[in-house]
Design a protein around this motif. Sequence first.
Motif, mmCIF file in Angstrom:
data_model
loop_
_atom_site.group_PDB
_atom_site.id
_atom_site.type_symbol
_atom_site.label_atom_id
_atom_site.label_comp_id
_atom_site.label_asym_id
_atom_site.label_seq_id
_atom_site.Cartn_x
_atom_site.Cartn_y
_atom_site.Cartn_z
ATOM 1 N N SER A 111 0.862 -1.189 0.000
ATOM 2 C CA SER A 111 0.000 0.000 0.000
ATOM 3 C C SER A 111 0.888 1.224 0.000
ATOM 4 C CB SER A 111 -0.884 0.048 1.250
ATOM 5 O OG SER A 111 -1.859 -0.960 1.221
ATOM 6 N N CYS A 112 0.634 2.098 -0.954
ATOM 7 C CA CYS A 112 1.405 3.331 -1.045
ATOM 8 C C CYS A 112 0.601 4.329 -1.867
ATOM 9 C CB CYS A 112 2.778 3.083 -1.683
ATOM 10 S SG CYS A 112 2.684 2.428 -3.350
ATOM 11 N N SER A 113 1.093 5.517 -1.926
ATOM 12 C CA SER A 113 0.477 6.540 -2.749
ATOM 13 C C SER A 113 1.056 6.459 -4.154
ATOM 14 C CB SER A 113 0.772 7.919 -2.152
ATOM 15 O OG SER A 113 0.491 8.927 -3.095
ATOM 16 N N GLN A 126 12.787 -4.748 -0.270
ATOM 17 C CA GLN A 126 14.091 -5.393 -0.470
ATOM 18 C C GLN A 126 14.384 -6.502 0.532
ATOM 19 O OE1 GLN A 126 15.936 -5.259 -2.974
ATOM 20 N NE2 GLN A 126 15.913 -3.239 -3.850
ATOM 21 N N ASP A 127 14.109 -6.250 1.780
ATOM 22 C CA ASP A 127 14.462 -7.216 2.830
ATOM 23 C C ASP A 127 13.592 -8.480 2.824
ATOM 24 O OD1 ASP A 127 16.512 -5.596 3.654
ATOM 25 O OD2 ASP A 127 15.385 -4.698 5.306
ATOM 26 N N LEU A 128 12.558 -8.507 2.005
ATOM 27 C CA LEU A 128 11.703 -9.695 1.918
ATOM 28 C C LEU A 128 12.406 -10.834 1.174
ATOM 29 C CD1 LEU A 128 8.321 -8.003 0.923
ATOM 30 C CD2 LEU A 128 9.033 -8.773 3.209
ATOM 31 N N GLY A 129 13.414 -10.496 0.396
ATOM 32 C CA GLY A 129 14.120 -11.496 -0.410
ATOM 33 C C GLY A 129 13.610 -11.513 -1.836
ATOM 34 N N GLU A 130 14.453 -11.946 -2.750
ATOM 35 C CA GLU A 130 14.128 -11.901 -4.181
ATOM 36 C C GLU A 130 12.922 -12.733 -4.576
ATOM 37 O OE1 GLU A 130 17.326 -12.713 -6.832
ATOM 38 O OE2 GLU A 130 18.429 -10.912 -6.261
ATOM 39 N N GLU A 131 12.614 -13.780 -3.839
ATOM 40 C CA GLU A 131 11.508 -14.665 -4.213
ATOM 41 C C GLU A 131 10.159 -14.249 -3.619
ATOM 42 O OE1 GLU A 131 11.541 -17.072 -6.584
ATOM 43 O OE2 GLU A 131 13.533 -16.224 -6.943
ATOM 44 N N ALA A 132 10.159 -13.304 -2.681
ATOM 45 C CA ALA A 132 8.889 -12.807 -2.140
ATOM 46 C C ALA A 132 8.119 -12.152 -3.282
ATOM 47 C CB ALA A 132 9.138 -11.809 -1.019
ATOM 48 N N ALA A 133 6.812 -12.345 -3.308
ATOM 49 C CA ALA A 133 5.984 -11.803 -4.385
ATOM 50 C C ALA A 133 5.042 -10.744 -3.830
ATOM 51 C CB ALA A 133 5.192 -12.919 -5.051
ATOM 52 N N VAL A 134 5.157 -9.539 -4.363
ATOM 53 C CA VAL A 134 4.324 -8.435 -3.897
ATOM 54 C C VAL A 134 3.218 -8.151 -4.905
ATOM 55 C CG1 VAL A 134 6.187 -7.427 -2.541
ATOM 56 C CG2 VAL A 134 5.849 -6.671 -4.886
ATOM 57 N N GLY A 165 0.983 -10.800 3.769
ATOM 58 C CA GLY A 165 1.352 -9.694 4.642
ATOM 59 C C GLY A 165 1.026 -8.362 3.984
ATOM 60 N N HIS A 166 0.977 -7.320 4.781
ATOM 61 C CA HIS A 166 0.652 -5.980 4.274
ATOM 62 C C HIS A 166 1.809 -5.044 4.563
ATOM 63 C CE1 HIS A 166 -2.382 -2.416 4.282
ATOM 64 N NE2 HIS A 166 -1.662 -2.451 3.192
ATOM 65 N N ILE A 167 2.277 -4.365 3.529
ATOM 66 C CA ILE A 167 3.368 -3.407 3.681
ATOM 67 C C ILE A 167 2.821 -2.021 3.358
ATOM 68 C CG2 ILE A 167 5.605 -2.651 2.805
ATOM 69 C CD1 ILE A 167 6.149 -5.593 2.138
ATOM 70 N N LEU A 168 2.905 -1.124 4.327
ATOM 71 C CA LEU A 168 2.487 0.253 4.124
ATOM 72 C C LEU A 168 3.747 1.084 3.909
ATOM 73 C CD1 LEU A 168 0.269 2.419 4.131
ATOM 74 C CD2 LEU A 168 0.577 2.586 6.604
ATOM 75 N N VAL A 169 3.870 1.642 2.719
ATOM 76 C CA VAL A 169 5.045 2.444 2.385
ATOM 77 C C VAL A 169 4.731 3.896 2.702
ATOM 78 C CG1 VAL A 169 6.645 3.147 0.564
ATOM 79 C CG2 VAL A 169 5.668 0.848 0.547
ATOM 80 N N ARG A 173 6.439 12.573 3.450
ATOM 81 C CA ARG A 173 5.195 13.358 3.467
ATOM 82 C C ARG A 173 3.993 12.538 3.905
ATOM 83 N NH1 ARG A 173 5.314 15.128 -2.448
ATOM 84 N NH2 ARG A 173 6.274 13.095 -2.582
ATOM 85 N N MET A 174 4.217 11.254 4.247
ATOM 86 C CA MET A 174 3.157 10.344 4.703
ATOM 87 C C MET A 174 2.021 10.250 3.680
ATOM 88 S SD MET A 174 4.365 9.138 7.438
ATOM 89 C CE MET A 174 3.107 8.398 8.421
ATOM 90 N N LEU A 175 2.356 10.231 2.413
ATOM 91 C CA LEU A 175 1.358 10.197 1.354
ATOM 92 C C LEU A 175 0.492 8.947 1.394
ATOM 93 C CD1 LEU A 175 3.504 11.593 -1.577
ATOM 94 C CD2 LEU A 175 1.633 12.745 -0.404
ATOM 95 N N ALA A 176 1.048 7.822 1.775
ATOM 96 C CA ALA A 176 0.293 6.581 1.762
ATOM 97 C C ALA A 176 -0.899 6.620 2.704
ATOM 98 C CB ALA A 176 1.191 5.402 2.109
ATOM 99 N N LEU A 177 -0.813 7.394 3.756
ATOM 100 C CA LEU A 177 -1.920 7.466 4.708
ATOM 101 C C LEU A 177 -3.107 8.220 4.129
ATOM 102 C CD1 LEU A 177 -0.011 8.050 8.033
ATOM 103 C CD2 LEU A 177 -0.862 5.914 7.055
ATOM 104 N N GLY A 178 -2.865 9.095 3.181
ATOM 105 C CA GLY A 178 -3.960 9.838 2.566
ATOM 106 C C GLY A 178 -4.480 9.208 1.292
ATOM 107 N N HIS A 179 -3.682 8.351 0.657
ATOM 108 C CA HIS A 179 -4.066 7.793 -0.637
ATOM 109 C C HIS A 179 -3.846 6.284 -0.711
ATOM 110 C CE1 HIS A 179 -4.244 11.850 -2.275
ATOM 111 N NE2 HIS A 179 -3.088 12.076 -1.687
ATOM 112 N N ALA A 180 -3.783 5.623 0.405
ATOM 113 C CA ALA A 180 -3.465 4.177 0.386
ATOM 114 C C ALA A 180 -4.530 3.423 -0.381
ATOM 115 C CB ALA A 180 -3.368 3.654 1.821
#
Length: 181
Positions: A111-113, A126-134, A165-169, A173-180
């Motif tokens: 979730s991001c803007s 990045q830290d999820l590893g190359e095989e993690a699928a988003v 899992g859920h990743i909030l980017v 400017r905290m844009l994801a909180l207004g446009h997630a």
Amino acid sequence: RRFARDQPEVQPAWSDRGVTVGHLQDFAEHCRRRIECERIADERQYLDSAKQVPNLDYGRRLFLDTAPLWYVAELFVQPVATERGGVPYVDALREEFPQRGGPRRATHLVSCSPESRFADVLDAVQDLGEEAAVWMPELALSTGPLRPESSEDAAAEVLARPDVGHILVCDARMLALGHAR
């Protein structure tokens, strides 16, 4: 494998439209090479959708690390999807990056803007590893009129899976909180 876009009942489930972190890393390198080789300029006159903040790099070589997600999608994702009849970009993965294969079952939803920097999104996974699928709407949803999808409905379906899992980017400017999504 290609699916008829006018037959949504045979389309893969939303949760099966994940892009691996490795795909994203290769995609970023592909974009950087194209920017360099094709001398792609930053054609945004303004940095914000309200057209209040002028882009001081307007007309200069695009710098991928500061480009917002929507602009990266407009320049590098939508043309590929449109060329293939408006199918989601994930359906082109096997052809674009054969060493990585095709779409995967999503392990995480991002979730991001649309205004978030593409580099911030990449850093967040990045830290999820190359095989993690988003799962990201910019890559998983179609761009054409035959299968109009709601990013909220699709994201809700993906998040309904207990193993996603859920990743909030959040950027400065905290844009994801207004446009997630």
